[in-house]
Scaffold this active site. Structure first.
Site, PDB file in Angstrom:
ATOM      1  N   SER A  22      37.523   3.684  27.941  1.00 30.80           N
ATOM      2  CA  SER A  22      36.874   4.848  28.567  1.00 30.80           C
ATOM      3  C   SER A  22      36.497   6.030  27.764  1.00 30.80           C
ATOM      4  O   SER A  22      37.262   6.445  26.871  1.00 30.80           O
ATOM      5  CB  SER A  22      37.879   5.349  29.445  1.00 30.80           C
ATOM      6  OG  SER A  22      37.304   6.716  30.136  1.00 30.80           O
ATOM      7  N   SER A  24      36.391   8.994  28.993  1.00 30.71           N
ATOM      8  CA  SER A  24      36.766  10.170  29.813  1.00 30.71           C
ATOM      9  C   SER A  24      37.806  10.824  29.217  1.00 30.71           C
ATOM     10  O   SER A  24      37.857  12.457  29.151  1.00 30.71           O
ATOM     11  CB  SER A  24      37.099   9.757  31.298  1.00 30.71           C
ATOM     12  OG  SER A  24      36.397   9.034  31.746  1.00 30.71           O
ATOM     13  N   LYS A  73      39.577   1.974  43.525  1.00 26.86           N
ATOM     14  CA  LYS A  73      38.624   3.030  44.028  1.00 26.86           C
ATOM     15  C   LYS A  73      38.873   3.140  45.691  1.00 26.86           C
ATOM     16  O   LYS A  73      38.903   4.279  46.329  1.00 26.86           O
ATOM     17  CB  LYS A  73      37.240   3.072  43.555  1.00 26.86           C
ATOM     18  CG  LYS A  73      36.989   3.850  42.348  1.00 26.86           C
ATOM     19  CD  LYS A  73      35.375   3.702  42.145  1.00 26.86           C
ATOM     20  CE  LYS A  73      35.245   4.458  40.924  1.00 26.86           C
ATOM     21  NZ  LYS A  73      33.713   4.659  40.438  1.00 26.86           N
ATOM     22  N   ASP A 109      30.932  10.719  41.633  1.00 24.93           N
ATOM     23  CA  ASP A 109      29.770   9.907  41.144  1.00 24.93           C
ATOM     24  C   ASP A 109      28.616  10.298  41.706  1.00 24.93           C
ATOM     25  O   ASP A 109      27.711  10.485  40.853  1.00 24.93           O
ATOM     26  CB  ASP A 109      30.154   8.292  41.367  1.00 24.93           C
ATOM     27  CG  ASP A 109      31.133   7.852  40.662  1.00 24.93           C
ATOM     28  OD1 ASP A 109      31.243   8.509  39.421  1.00 24.93           O
ATOM     29  OD2 ASP A 109      31.733   6.859  40.993  1.00 24.93           O
ATOM     30  N   ALA A 134      24.281  -1.707  46.280  1.00 20.26           N
ATOM     31  CA  ALA A 134      25.197  -0.908  47.459  1.00 20.26           C
ATOM     32  C   ALA A 134      26.734  -1.230  46.979  1.00 20.26           C
ATOM     33  O   ALA A 134      27.393  -1.494  48.024  1.00 20.26           O
ATOM     34  CB  ALA A 134      24.935  -1.111  48.708  1.00 20.26           C
ATOM     35  N   ALA A 137      28.803   2.408  43.023  1.00 12.67           N
ATOM     36  CA  ALA A 137      27.826   3.417  42.485  1.00 12.67           C
ATOM     37  C   ALA A 137      26.757   3.639  43.513  1.00 12.67           C
ATOM     38  O   ALA A 137      26.638   4.956  43.723  1.00 12.67           O
ATOM     39  CB  ALA A 137      27.595   3.156  41.022  1.00 12.67           C
ATOM     40  N   TYR A 236      24.593   3.185  31.312  1.00 14.53           N
ATOM     41  CA  TYR A 236      24.354   3.963  29.997  1.00 14.53           C
ATOM     42  C   TYR A 236      24.503   3.160  28.738  1.00 14.53           C
ATOM     43  O   TYR A 236      24.374   3.963  27.591  1.00 14.53           O
ATOM     44  CB  TYR A 236      25.324   5.209  30.126  1.00 14.53           C
ATOM     45  CG  TYR A 236      26.763   4.893  30.570  1.00 14.53           C
ATOM     46  CD1 TYR A 236      27.577   4.470  29.529  1.00 14.53           C
ATOM     47  CD2 TYR A 236      26.916   5.057  31.898  1.00 14.53           C
ATOM     48  CE1 TYR A 236      28.823   4.320  29.889  1.00 14.53           C
ATOM     49  CE2 TYR A 236      28.241   4.875  32.068  1.00 14.53           C
ATOM     50  CZ  TYR A 236      29.354   4.286  31.200  1.00 14.53           C
ATOM     51  OH  TYR A 236      30.546   4.152  31.748  1.00 14.53           O
ATOM     52  N   GLY A 258      22.359   6.356  32.571  1.00 14.93           N
ATOM     53  CA  GLY A 258      23.552   6.922  33.355  1.00 14.93           C
ATOM     54  C   GLY A 258      24.220   7.831  32.681  1.00 14.93           C
ATOM     55  O   GLY A 258      25.349   8.287  33.391  1.00 14.93           O
TER      56      GLY A 258
HETATM   57  P1  NAD Z   1      29.725  -3.043  42.176  1.00 12.88           P
HETATM   58  O1  NAD Z   1      30.100  -4.174  41.570  1.00 12.88           O
HETATM   59  O2  NAD Z   1      30.645  -2.508  42.882  1.00 12.88           O
HETATM   60  O3  NAD Z   1      28.162  -3.028  42.650  1.00 12.88           O
HETATM   61  C1  NAD Z   1      27.408  -3.720  41.854  1.00 12.88           C
HETATM   62  C2  NAD Z   1      25.979  -3.906  42.947  1.00 12.88           C
HETATM   63  O4  NAD Z   1      24.848  -4.433  42.183  1.00 12.88           O
HETATM   64  C3  NAD Z   1      26.041  -4.855  44.116  1.00 12.88           C
HETATM   65  O5  NAD Z   1      25.437  -3.898  44.987  1.00 12.88           O
HETATM   66  C4  NAD Z   1      25.401  -5.953  43.823  1.00 12.88           C
HETATM   67  O6  NAD Z   1      24.816  -6.589  44.964  1.00 12.88           O
HETATM   68  C5  NAD Z   1      24.482  -5.691  42.750  1.00 12.88           C
HETATM   69  N1  NAD Z   1      23.868  -6.550  41.845  1.00 12.88           N
HETATM   70  C6  NAD Z   1      24.966  -7.174  40.960  1.00 12.88           C
HETATM   71  N2  NAD Z   1      24.239  -7.955  40.242  1.00 12.88           N
HETATM   72  C7  NAD Z   1      22.976  -8.067  40.684  1.00 12.88           C
HETATM   73  C8  NAD Z   1      21.724  -8.758  40.352  1.00 12.88           C
HETATM   74  N3  NAD Z   1      21.639  -9.607  39.464  1.00 12.88           N
HETATM   75  N4  NAD Z   1      20.705  -8.605  41.092  1.00 12.88           N
HETATM   76  C9  NAD Z   1      20.648  -7.786  42.298  1.00 12.88           C
HETATM   77  N5  NAD Z   1      21.683  -6.976  42.680  1.00 12.88           N
HETATM   78  C10 NAD Z   1      23.008  -7.325  41.661  1.00 12.88           C
HETATM   79  O7  NAD Z   1      29.601  -1.995  40.620  1.00 12.88           O
HETATM   80  P2  NAD Z   1      29.385  -0.567  40.440  1.00 12.88           P
HETATM   81  O8  NAD Z   1      30.796  -0.053  40.298  1.00 12.88           O
HETATM   82  O9  NAD Z   1      28.679   0.255  41.821  1.00 12.88           O
HETATM   83  O10 NAD Z   1      28.577  -0.396  39.142  1.00 12.88           O
HETATM   84  C11 NAD Z   1      27.206  -0.596  38.997  1.00 12.88           C
HETATM   85  C12 NAD Z   1      26.483  -0.126  37.995  1.00 12.88           C
HETATM   86  O11 NAD Z   1      26.583   1.338  38.150  1.00 12.88           O
HETATM   87  C13 NAD Z   1      27.252  -0.448  36.628  1.00 12.88           C
HETATM   88  O12 NAD Z   1      26.108  -0.577  35.815  1.00 12.88           O
HETATM   89  C14 NAD Z   1      27.997   0.686  36.132  1.00 12.88           C
HETATM   90  O13 NAD Z   1      27.997   0.818  34.683  1.00 12.88           O
HETATM   91  C15 NAD Z   1      27.125   1.928  36.669  1.00 12.88           C
HETATM   92  N6  NAD Z   1      27.815   3.071  37.014  1.00 12.88           N
HETATM   93  C16 NAD Z   1      27.322   3.956  36.341  1.00 12.88           C
HETATM   94  C17 NAD Z   1      28.070   5.452  36.563  1.00 12.88           C
HETATM   95  C18 NAD Z   1      27.795   6.637  35.736  1.00 12.88           C
HETATM   96  O14 NAD Z   1      28.366   7.611  36.027  1.00 12.88           O
HETATM   97  N7  NAD Z   1      26.547   6.415  35.087  1.00 12.88           N
HETATM   98  C19 NAD Z   1      29.248   5.429  37.497  1.00 12.88           C
HETATM   99  C20 NAD Z   1      29.564   4.273  38.104  1.00 12.88           C
HETATM  100  C21 NAD Z   1      28.921   3.190  38.116  1.00 12.88           C
END
Ligand code: NAD
Length: 288
Positions: A22, A24, A73, A109, A134, A137, A236, A258
């Site tokens: 991380s 952070s 979380k 977030d 959904a 994030a 990101y 991101g």
């Molecule tokens: P998660 O596993 O909780 O959710 C993933 C989501 O993506 C689900 O809705 C799933 O159905 C969908 N998904 C996954 N693979 C897919 C595919 N091949 N086709 C279609 N849909 C697909 O994950 P999360 O924690 O929500 O993270 C999601 C993304 O957001 C990651 O890339 C993470 O790095 C990014 N993120 C960024 C920040 C930031 O501050 N920039 C913060 C949190 C998460």
């Protein structure tokens, strides 16, 4: 840091697993040092099994608080005394604040996402968003956007283990905010194209575009985008994702990765713990 830490230093944690990678700790410790604040931010490898003991330790050690990330979380919710209303609607917590033994959970977030747009002078209140994903994030982004005044959200999700969450999130937005949300399966490609065409912002919160799907994007035809819209990828790493390349090819003016969301979710947590404003320009230069 050795000049900063003393008997009065307040501890803030990050409880997740895996978590050693991380950014952070660097973000927060550099900001504490820059502002001369007497806090230290440390990472703890905490899975669901160790979570109850770790949350108790926040009280016992009189820590100022903690971040929590995967896989904790959602699991952390019943262990806290209070929830910020947005965290309650989102059903997840990434920041805990300890006020004299009373632990309150927040989710920053979505705040980070909205703040990153505001920093670029963009206001999506009263507008329509199409949101892919959904999970953690996507839920934080969708619900915060709805609370902040986005008028319509079209949510596209796979029929996977997050589908139930997508349904819950859609119902929550419709019942608890003034925003109108509609849920689609991501396989409905015509609807996906049409909803993006009528949106001011398209946000991908799926992680498609990140390892091991670095060469993939859910939208591969630049014709789906307009120049005057916003295209936002929550990924990101890499800095320029496949989706961003497609948006650039379409001439889209406002294309985000991101990083700013990550920075601003940290800044929001920093403010909750310290009451101070994180020096984001300084941290951005340091980290990115
Ligand atoms: P998660 O596993 O909780 O959710 C993933 C989501 O993506 C689900 O809705 C799933 O159905 C969908 N998904 C996954 N693979 C897919 C595919 N091949 N086709 C279609 N849909 C697909 O994950 P999360 O924690 O929500 O993270 C999601 C993304 O957001 C990651 O890339 C993470 O790095 C990014 N993120 C960024 C920040 C930031 O501050 N920039 C913060 C949190 C998460």
């Amino acid at each position: 840091m050795k000049d900063r830490l003393d008997g009065h230093t307040l501890l803030i944690g990050l409880m997740a697993d895996p978590i050693r990678h991380s950014l952070s700790p660097t973000m927060h410790n550099s900001a504490f040092a820059k502002l001369g604040l007497n806090y230290a931010y440390l990472v703890f490898e905490i899975d669901n099994e160790k979570l109850t003991g770790a949350v108790d330790a926040i009280r016992t050690l009189e820590m100022r608080g903690s971040n929590v990330s995967m896989p904790n979380k959602q699991k952390v919710l019943p262990l806290l005394d209070k929830l910020d209303p947005a965290a309650e609607l989102i059903g997840a917590v990434n920041t805990i604040v300890n006020d004299h033994g009373v632990l309150t959970g927040y989710t920053t977030d979505g705040i980070g996402f909205m703040q990153s747009l505001a920093n670029a002078g963009l206001d999506i209140r009263g507008e329509k968003m199409t949101l892919a994903g959904a999970g953690g994030a996507g839920t934080a982004i969708g619900i915060q956007a709805a609370l902040d005044g986005v008028k319509e959200i079209s949510i596209f999700n796979r029929h996977d283990q997050t589908w139930k969450n997508a349904q819950r999130m859609t119902a929550t937005i419709n019942q608890k905010t003034d925003c109108h949300a509609v849920l689609f399966e991501i396989t409905e490609q015509n609807a996906f194209k049409q909803e993006i065409a009528s949106s001011m912002i398209y946000c991908d919160a799926t992680g498609v575009g990140m390892k091991p799907l670095e060469d993939k994007t859910l939208v591969s035809d630049p014709a789906w985008f307009r120049k005057d819209m916003i295209v936002y990828d929550t990924v990101y790493a890499p800095r320029v994702t496949k989706l961003m390349t497609v948006a650039h090819a379409a001439g889209v003016k406002h294309v985000f990765n991101g990083l700013e969301m990550m920075l601003e979710q940290g800044a929001a947590a920093f403010n909750l713990w310290t009451g101070a404003k994180m020096p984001v320009d300084y941290i951005r230069k340091l980290l990115f």
